[in-house]
Design a protein around this motif. Structure first.
Motif, PDB file in Angstrom:
ATOM      1  N   ILE A   1      11.565   2.457  -0.142  1.00 32.27           N
ATOM      2  CA  ILE A   1      12.033   3.521   0.755  1.00 32.27           C
ATOM      3  C   ILE A   1      12.568   4.695  -0.064  1.00 32.27           C
ATOM      4  N   ALA A   2      13.370   4.405  -1.097  1.00 29.47           N
ATOM      5  CA  ALA A   2      13.944   5.469  -1.927  1.00 29.47           C
ATOM      6  C   ALA A   2      12.851   6.290  -2.596  1.00 29.47           C
ATOM      7  N   SER A   3      11.828   5.604  -3.093  1.00 30.29           N
ATOM      8  CA  SER A   3      10.715   6.291  -3.745  1.00 30.29           C
ATOM      9  C   SER A   3       9.932   7.139  -2.747  1.00 30.29           C
ATOM     10  N   SER A   4       9.695   6.576  -1.566  1.00 33.01           N
ATOM     11  CA  SER A   4       8.882   7.275  -0.557  1.00 33.01           C
ATOM     12  C   SER A   4       9.526   8.570  -0.091  1.00 33.01           C
ATOM     13  N   ILE A   5      10.853   8.570   0.031  1.00 36.55           N
ATOM     14  CA  ILE A   5      11.539   9.750   0.572  1.00 36.55           C
ATOM     15  C   ILE A   5      12.185  10.598  -0.519  1.00 36.55           C
ATOM     16  N   ASN A   6      11.888  10.242  -1.815  1.00 36.02           N
ATOM     17  CA  ASN A   6      12.476  10.974  -2.948  1.00 36.02           C
ATOM     18  C   ASN A   6      14.005  11.049  -2.822  1.00 36.02           C
TER      19      ASN A   6
ATOM     20  N   ASN B   1       4.153   6.844   6.278  1.00 37.73           N
ATOM     21  CA  ASN B   1       4.842   6.292   7.453  1.00 37.73           C
ATOM     22  C   ASN B   1       6.340   6.569   7.415  1.00 37.73           C
ATOM     23  N   LEU B   2       6.947   6.310   6.274  1.00 38.47           N
ATOM     24  CA  LEU B   2       8.403   6.453   6.156  1.00 38.47           C
ATOM     25  C   LEU B   2       8.831   7.911   6.233  1.00 38.47           C
ATOM     26  N   VAL B   3       8.084   8.791   5.578  1.00 39.37           N
ATOM     27  CA  VAL B   3       8.419  10.219   5.622  1.00 39.37           C
ATOM     28  C   VAL B   3       8.353  10.740   7.066  1.00 39.37           C
ATOM     29  N   LYS B   4       7.306  10.348   7.794  1.00 37.18           N
ATOM     30  CA  LYS B   4       7.162  10.789   9.190  1.00 37.18           C
ATOM     31  C   LYS B   4       8.316  10.276  10.043  1.00 37.18           C
ATOM     32  N   PHE B   5       8.694   9.005   9.836  1.00 36.92           N
ATOM     33  CA  PHE B   5       9.773   8.428  10.647  1.00 36.92           C
ATOM     34  C   PHE B   5      11.078   9.176  10.393  1.00 36.92           C
ATOM     35  N   LEU B   6      11.391   9.432   9.138  1.00 34.02           N
ATOM     36  CA  LEU B   6      12.679  10.044   8.815  1.00 34.02           C
ATOM     37  C   LEU B   6      12.699  11.531   9.129  1.00 34.02           C
ATOM     38  N   ASP B   7      11.537  12.157   9.145  1.00 36.01           N
ATOM     39  CA  ASP B   7      11.488  13.552   9.580  1.00 36.01           C
ATOM     40  C   ASP B   7      11.721  13.656  11.086  1.00 36.01           C
ATOM     41  N   LYS B   8      11.224  12.654  11.794  1.00 32.22           N
ATOM     42  CA  LYS B   8      11.344  12.661  13.251  1.00 32.22           C
ATOM     43  C   LYS B   8      12.731  12.239  13.714  1.00 32.22           C
ATOM     44  N   ASN B   9      13.325  11.274  13.031  1.00 35.20           N
ATOM     45  CA  ASN B   9      14.629  10.728  13.439  1.00 35.20           C
ATOM     46  C   ASN B   9      15.699  11.187  12.453  1.00 35.20           C
ATOM     47  N   LYS B  10      16.574  12.063  12.918  1.00 38.35           N
ATOM     48  CA  LYS B  10      17.551  12.721  12.051  1.00 38.35           C
ATOM     49  C   LYS B  10      18.916  12.043  12.039  1.00 38.35           C
ATOM     50  N   ASN B  11      19.013  10.816  12.477  1.00 37.79           N
ATOM     51  CA  ASN B  11      20.307  10.120  12.519  1.00 37.79           C
ATOM     52  C   ASN B  11      20.933  10.096  11.125  1.00 37.79           C
ATOM     53  N   ARG B  12      22.273  10.102  11.120  1.00 37.04           N
ATOM     54  CA  ARG B  12      23.012  10.117   9.842  1.00 37.04           C
ATOM     55  C   ARG B  12      22.824   8.799   9.081  1.00 37.04           C
ATOM     56  N   ILE B  13      22.729   7.690   9.824  1.00 37.94           N
ATOM     57  CA  ILE B  13      22.599   6.363   9.205  1.00 37.94           C
ATOM     58  C   ILE B  13      21.387   5.653   9.793  1.00 37.94           C
ATOM     59  N   ILE B  14      20.485   5.222   8.936  1.00 36.78           N
ATOM     60  CA  ILE B  14      19.338   4.411   9.352  1.00 36.78           C
ATOM     61  C   ILE B  14      19.548   3.008   8.792  1.00 36.78           C
ATOM     62  N   ILE B  15      19.544   1.996   9.663  1.00 41.35           N
ATOM     63  CA  ILE B  15      19.672   0.602   9.226  1.00 41.35           C
ATOM     64  C   ILE B  15      18.290  -0.051   9.268  1.00 41.35           C
ATOM     65  N   ALA B  16      17.897  -0.688   8.165  1.00 41.07           N
ATOM     66  CA  ALA B  16      16.558  -1.286   8.102  1.00 41.07           C
ATOM     67  C   ALA B  16      16.623  -2.685   7.479  1.00 41.07           C
TER      68      ALA B  16
ATOM     69  N   HIS C   1       0.871  -1.173   0.000  1.00 42.32           N
ATOM     70  CA  HIS C   1       0.000   0.000   0.000  1.00 42.32           C
ATOM     71  C   HIS C   1       0.912   1.228   0.000  1.00 42.32           C
ATOM     72  N   PHE C   2       1.154   1.779  -1.169  1.00 45.10           N
ATOM     73  CA  PHE C   2       2.217   2.773  -1.325  1.00 45.10           C
ATOM     74  C   PHE C   2       1.918   4.090  -0.609  1.00 45.10           C
ATOM     75  N   GLU C   3       0.701   4.562  -0.677  1.00 46.82           N
ATOM     76  CA  GLU C   3       0.414   5.863  -0.075  1.00 46.82           C
ATOM     77  C   GLU C   3       0.619   5.828   1.442  1.00 46.82           C
ATOM     78  N   ALA C   4       0.072   4.798   2.103  1.00 50.96           N
ATOM     79  CA  ALA C   4       0.235   4.678   3.561  1.00 50.96           C
ATOM     80  C   ALA C   4       1.691   4.454   3.923  1.00 50.96           C
ATOM     81  N   THR C   5       2.368   3.630   3.135  1.00 52.26           N
ATOM     82  CA  THR C   5       3.788   3.346   3.385  1.00 52.26           C
ATOM     83  C   THR C   5       4.624   4.606   3.270  1.00 52.26           C
ATOM     84  N   GLU C   6       4.368   5.393   2.231  1.00 50.26           N
ATOM     85  CA  GLU C   6       5.135   6.631   2.034  1.00 50.26           C
ATOM     86  C   GLU C   6       4.929   7.595   3.204  1.00 50.26           C
TER      87      GLU C   6
END
Length: 816
Positions: free
Chosen positions: A213-218, A171-186, A164-169
């Motif tokens: 993930i790449a598509s969701s966060i451009n 979710n991922l955008v919110k997570f990465l906006d909130k967590n500013k770490n230099r490296i995210i391991i998934a 489900h791309f819209e919901a996934t995008e």
């Protein structure tokens, strides 16, 4: 921001993970990154195997789990400092205890559903990503672990869930906006459905996770790190000369991956393609190599000077399903009904082709789906079959799909002809063809046993056109054979540099030994051939050539053996070119001779035997040129035996006739049994071959042979022959003296005129073209409709190992 994905081989063990960590550190200095990792190499398969064993009440599942637990505990010990290991060792143990509980439940119930399969297989990526993140954290890097399964939402289609791309995008955008770490391991591969159940994205799903993930966060770029330096022009396991592809379009990459290019999971491309995000494939173990760039922004201005294709992919274990019948013509809905029943059985259709008459439709599927597909189709079309509107579905298995891919193929004429021509010339039969209207891809279905050969043939034709690899199978290592092999070794560098041909002696045989080498025999291997070769058998030699199925194969017969000639038909039917010094096949009964030529023509291969007559002289080639240009040969007069010419040029009665013959044999001018030459048998065969090549139907027993040998000479062994020859010395003196007294010389002449042929000893006067013929020279005098008053003459050395070998060599080069 960039997304990096590391596959199973890149995280196979601690040593490989440390190399991946170096890449992660360097990339994190350039920009913020998300790193997606696969399970440790082989772990997912072992997890599923453990669960399957449990479902079969096989207690071995416990040992499999223990082995996997140890593998992860060892990894913790190698990546995390000793003082910090305790909590992570407990972490690993806890999750393997959970896994063991799940498998125990499977063991009790004897049931292993797709839903449980997703739960079990998700442990691999979950554990590897956590351990790798911990290792990087303990090195002081700004790292955070993200549970992909919490943010990538899918449907409940377990083992191959849809995102489900819209919901996934969101979710991922919110997570990465909130967590500013230099490296995210998934972790890759894993997700969850709307009910919170674990789902997976299908095999190869870690690539897909990275792309999502790449598509969701451009992202600025998606990097797939693996164990090869990018996409290759062909599978390097099949083609030793496969080359990396520097850059490729999304459309081309989609086509290659769909038809089997294993370096990239097909769904990976779609999400980043929709956002115009560059995708780069790199080698974890050779990080400085440029890899392959997949992009929309390729610079391809000079299309005319670029390669037509970018790559060749292949897919094995394919089956063809064909539905046909006159009842399909003009009736809508048959195709829809076919695809609907296959879709219902979750059978993936890889390729479709339909006849323009609408009489049949053929689809390619994975062989593993054949049983379900057959039952579904037969059930769906049961009434149509009973009413004879269509035939029961036809199934062919053990097939492969080969796809030639490239955007430059579009609107370029001759690509299909080039593709099908080179395959046809190598005896590769095409079972089905499909080409999209975009013209980016020509796909063919062939027998699986021809797959490697086909990929190599196409790769050579489209990517290695500078040097053609030719595989020679030489039968015969006598005087001519030895000279031929020497010439091949001596001349091969010239051929590569000037004619772009590389001759490889892939097989060698004589009456005692035979040896094979796909890469080509070296000089040392040739020298040791009689010691290291296996026991020879001509039938086995032929079967080995056929089973090896190498491209551009040429069988070279430099024997005088009927047993060797008997294998020609079998080889020609497999499109193996034949070059024959051996005269037996071309001088056999006319129907067999004609049949061999027809087989060669029908199977797109060559059957050359120039050296059957005149050693290296261009006699048969001259006849073929005359006939092809519309001329007609009316008569042939010739001295065709280098042996007999040598004998009568040197016999002056001062030395015995038998001694001159022995000298001719010693110097390599005669057949192994000199009686074949002296009795005129060899000459009769040669004039027969010339007459046949000139277009006349002639049999050997129709040739008049005026032998000069006493009948007793033909009895016994070769040794007996020489004794009898000495006994009849006066007979030969009389022949010589009679010609000399008339002012003439003796020549053994072959003549063909008015559809009839004869051979025999003649007295030749000084005014004849045949008079001034010295040593081992041959001469052929053609009279044709065009050359009626002044005949066409071909003259030169017509015997000897060196010139005969050179004639065979020339035929080999012409055959390829």
């Amino acid at each position: 921001m960039k997304v990096l994905k590391f596959g199973g081989t890149s995280v196979a063990n601690a040593q490989n993970i440390l190399q991946a960590e170096d890449i992660i550190k360097k990339e994190s200095l350039k920009s913020r990154i998300v790193v997606v990792v696969s399970a440790l190499h082989g772990v997912t398969d072992q997890l599923i195997k453990a669960a399957e064993s449990a479902s079969q009440h096989d207690e071995n599942y416990l040992q499999l789990i223990k082995n996997l637990e140890k593998k992860h505990l060892d990894l913790v010990k190698e990546l995390i400092p000793v003082l910090d290991q305790s909590s992570w060792l407990s972490f690993v143990k806890k999750h393997f205890n959970d896994l063991e509980d799940i498998c125990s439940g499977i063991f009790v119930l004897g049931e292993f559903t797709d839903r449980i399969k997703d739960k079990v297989s998700s442990y691999g990526e979950f554990l590897s990503s956590n351990i790798i993140a911990a290792g990087l954290q303990h090195k002081g890097l700004d790292v955070m672990w993200m549970n992909s399964a919490e943010y990538i939402l899918t449907d409940s289609n377990y083992t191959n869930a849809k995102v489900h791309f819209e919901a996934t995008e969101n979710n991922l955008v919110k997570f990465l906006d909130k967590n500013k770490n230099r490296i995210i391991i998934a972790p890759g591969f894993i997700a969850k459905d709307e009910k919170g159940n674990a789902t997976t994205l299908g095999r190869g799903g870690s690539d897909y996770t990275a792309s999502i993930i790449a598509s969701s966060i451009n992202a600025d770029e998606l990097q797939i790190w693996t164990d090869v330096s990018g996409m290759m022009t062909a599978d390097p396991r099949l083609v030793s000369n496969a080359k990396p592809i520097p850059e490729i379009s999304y459309a081309e990459a989609m086509e290659l991956s769909h038809f089997g290019a294993k370096v990239l999971y097909p769904p990976t491309i779609q999400p980043v393609m929709m956002k115009n995000i560059d995708l780069r494939i790199k080698n974890t173990f050779k990080p400085n190599e440029s890899g392959t760039l997949i992009s929309h922004q390729l610079q391809r201005s000079d299309i005319e000077n670029q390669q037509i294709a970018v790559g060749i992919s292949n897919m094995s274990d394919i089956a063809l399903l064909t539905l046909e019948g006159s009842g399909m013509i003009g009736i809508p809905g048959f195709s829809a009904k076919l695809f609907q029943c296959l879709s219902h059985e979750k059978v993936n259709v890889i390729l479709i082709t339909q006849s323009s008459s609408e009489h049949s439709i053929t689809v390619a599927i994975h062989e593993k789906d054949v049983y379900n597909a057959k039952n579904a189709i037969n059930s769906a079309f049961e009434d149509d079959v009973k009413l004879n509107r269509i035939e029961p579905v036809k199934i062919e298995t053990h097939l492969s799909i080969i796809a030639l891919v490239g955007e430059n193929m579009k609107s370029r004429s001759g690509v299909s002809a080039k593709m099908f021509g080179c395959l046809g010339n190598n005896g590769i039969n095409i079972r089905a063809i499909a080409q999209g209207s975009s013209e980016k891809n020509i796909s063919i279905v062939i027998s699986e046993k021809d797959s490697k050969k086909a990929v190599n043939v196409l790769h050579e034709e489209f990517f290695e056109s500078e040097i053609k690899q030719v595989h020679l199978y030489i039968c015969g290592t006598g005087n001519v054979g030895k000279k031929l092999i020497e010439q091949i070794f001596d001349q091969n560098e010239y051929l590569k540099e000037n004619l772009f041909i590389n001759l490889k002696i892939a097989g060698l045989s004589n009456s005692r030994k035979m040896i094979f080498s796909d890469k080509g025999l070296s000089k040392n291997e040739y020298k040791d051939f009689n010691q290291n070769g296996e026991e020879a058998s001509q039938e086995k030699f032929a079967l080995e050539i056929i089973s090896r199925n190498l491209r551009n194969s040429v069988f070279v017969d430099v024997t005088a053996s009927s047993e060797v000639a008997d294998i020609y038909e079998k080889l020609l039917k497999k499109s193996v070119n034949i070059v024959a010094c051996n005269k037996i096949a071309a001088s056999s009964d006319f129907q067999h001779y004609k049949n061999l030529k027809n087989i060669a023509r029908n199977h797109n291969c060559k059957f050359f035997f120039e050296t059957n007559v005149g050693a290296g002289l261009p006699i048969i080639g001259t006849i073929n040129d005359l006939i092809s240009s519309g001329d007609k040969i009316t008569s042939i007069k010739a001295v065709l035996s280098g042996t007999l010419n040598f004998v009568f040029n040197n016999y002056d009665t001062k030395r015995p006739f038998s001694e001159i013959v022995a000298q001719a044999q010693k110097e390599g001018y005669t057949e192994p049994d000199p009686r074949l030459d002296l009795a005129g048998t060899d000459v009769a065969r040669k004039i027969l071959i010339l007459a046949r090549e000139a277009g006349y139907s002639l049999e050997f027993n129709e040739i008049k042979n005026e032998s000069f040998l006493p009948e007793e000479c033909m009895k016994g062994t070769v040794e007996d022959f020489y004794h009898v020859l000495a006994k009849y010395e006066n007979h030969f003196k009389n022949l010589f003296e009679k010609a000399k007294n008339d002012g003439k010389i003796l020549k053994y002449v072959a003549e063909f005129k008015d559809g009839k042929a004869k051979v025999g000893l003649q007295h030749i006067d000084p005014g004849s073209d045949l008079f001034h013929l010295y040593g081992k020279d041959n001469i052929v005098i053609f009279k044709t409709l065009r050359y009626s008053e002044q005949p066409l003459v071909v003259k030169g050395a017509g015997a000897g190992a060196e010139v005969t070998a050179s004639g065979v060599f020339a035929d080999i080069v012409r055959s390829v």
